[in-house]
Design a protein around this motif. Structure first.
Motif, PDB file in Angstrom:
ATOM      1  N   GLU A  54       0.811  -1.217   0.000  1.00 57.07           N
ATOM      2  CA  GLU A  54       0.000   0.000   0.000  1.00 57.07           C
ATOM      3  C   GLU A  54       0.846   1.270   0.000  1.00 57.07           C
ATOM      4  N   GLN A  68      -6.826  -2.313   4.558  1.00 57.85           N
ATOM      5  CA  GLN A  68      -6.773  -3.642   3.952  1.00 57.85           C
ATOM      6  C   GLN A  68      -6.921  -4.736   4.999  1.00 57.85           C
ATOM      7  N   GLY A  87      -9.170  -8.266  -4.420  1.00 56.78           N
ATOM      8  CA  GLY A  87      -8.270  -7.169  -4.068  1.00 56.78           C
ATOM      9  C   GLY A  87      -8.261  -6.086  -5.129  1.00 56.78           C
TER      10      GLY A  87
END
Length: 313
Positions: free
Chosen positions: A24, A33, A97
């Motif tokens: 990230e 997340q 994702g």
């Protein structure tokens, strides 16, 4: 003499947190997340650094980047992630994702979005975030997993993959040619209005070099957005140096001097090394390649033969 307590081994949970931060680039993104809060992420990273005896993250220009120790720890973190996947009752778990991509606006619309649509037809829990930008490859890919740039990039600590080529051609609208007359040669376009990128803001050498055949023309409408180039050319603002894959579908545009003005430019994909170990990112790269192959004729201007209208007296 006081006893020195041995350093505890790193926690698997702390390694998973490091993996999320590496992907990230920010604590807040990793927290979202993993379903944790920012404070917990910071505490986990601190605990990991104490266990390993050194820093695993350093501040970059746009977020957190891995130190050499952090990259070493990342390998272990990925092993933990793979082990956790093997515990899944599903032998072939569906992908899920977000893939974060930086790419030029033309590539984003014509290649990236259809590629994700194809991937989502098989894996509906995968999504794509696009930052549309025409620029050189970034020194640090923080906040994005993949970058697509025009021209061969010079990068370190990253993988560069040639996806394929596309062609720029010179186009004008039929209305424009009726008003001004159809030129018989490129020499006649000296002083003619040009639609292209803003020269002073253009950061991509390959795109700057591509305007060489039009050097004698005068900038009329300039923009950082290639879709503006197409619309301005269709509106009759001038001759546009346009991607064939965006111009050829419009019957009101005529390609001029295709044998003289055909600038072939490469699309390159730049990936963070850790992105190439993410199943979702790897699947999306495969989808990008498939879309590039599917669209090869359009990218190279083979979908429509140039037809130049008769000279208007």
């Amino acid at each position: 003499m006081p006893l020195i307590s041995p350093r505890r081994p790193p926690s698997a949970d702390d390694l998973i947190v490091l993996l999320a931060v590496a992907r990230e680039g920010r604590f807040t993104g990793a927290a979202e997340q993993l379903g944790l809060n920012h404070t917990t992420i910071a505490r986990r990273i601190d605990a990991l650094e104490q266990a390993l005896g050194g820093r695993v993250l350093a501040r970059g220009a746009a977020g957190w980047v891995l130190t050499p120790l952090g990259e070493h720890a990342l390998t272990a973190a990925e092993d933990v992630e793979r082990a956790m996947r093997r515990l899944s009752p599903d032998d072939a778990p569906a992908l899920a994702g977000v893939v974060r991509l930086s790419a030029t606006d033309g590539f984003s619309g014509f290649i990236a979005a259809p590629a994700m649509a194809a991937l989502r037809s098989r894996h509906p829990d995968v999504s794509l975030e696009i930052v549309a930008a025409t620029r050189r490859a970034a020194g640090q890919r923080v906040g994005v997993d993949l970058e697509v740039v025009v021209g061969r990039p010079h990068v370190q600590r990253a993988e560069a993959i040639h996806l394929g080529d596309y062609v720029l051609g010179l186009y004008a609208s039929r209305d424009f040619l009726e008003r001004t007359g159809t030129p018989d040669s490129m020499a006649e376009l000296a002083g003619a209005p040009l639609v292209y990128f803003i020269e002073s803001m253009l950061q991509v050498d390959a795109l700057d070099e591509a305007r060489r055949p039009t050097r004698g023309m005068v900038d009329a409408v300039s923009s950082t957005n290639v879709y503006v180039h197409v619309d301005a050319t269709r509106a009759g603002a001038g001759c546009g140096l346009l991607p064939a894959f965006l111009a050829d579908p419009h019957d009101d545009l005529v390609r001029l001097f295709p044998d003289e003005v055909e600038e072939r430019l490469p699309y390159w994909l730049v990936c963070r090394p850790e992105a190439l170990r993410q199943p979702t990112a790897v699947a999306y790269i495969a989808a990008l390649r498939a879309r590039m192959a599917e669209a090869a004729d359009a990218l190279l201007g083979r979908d429509r033969l140039a037809v130049v209208p008769p000279v208007v007296e």
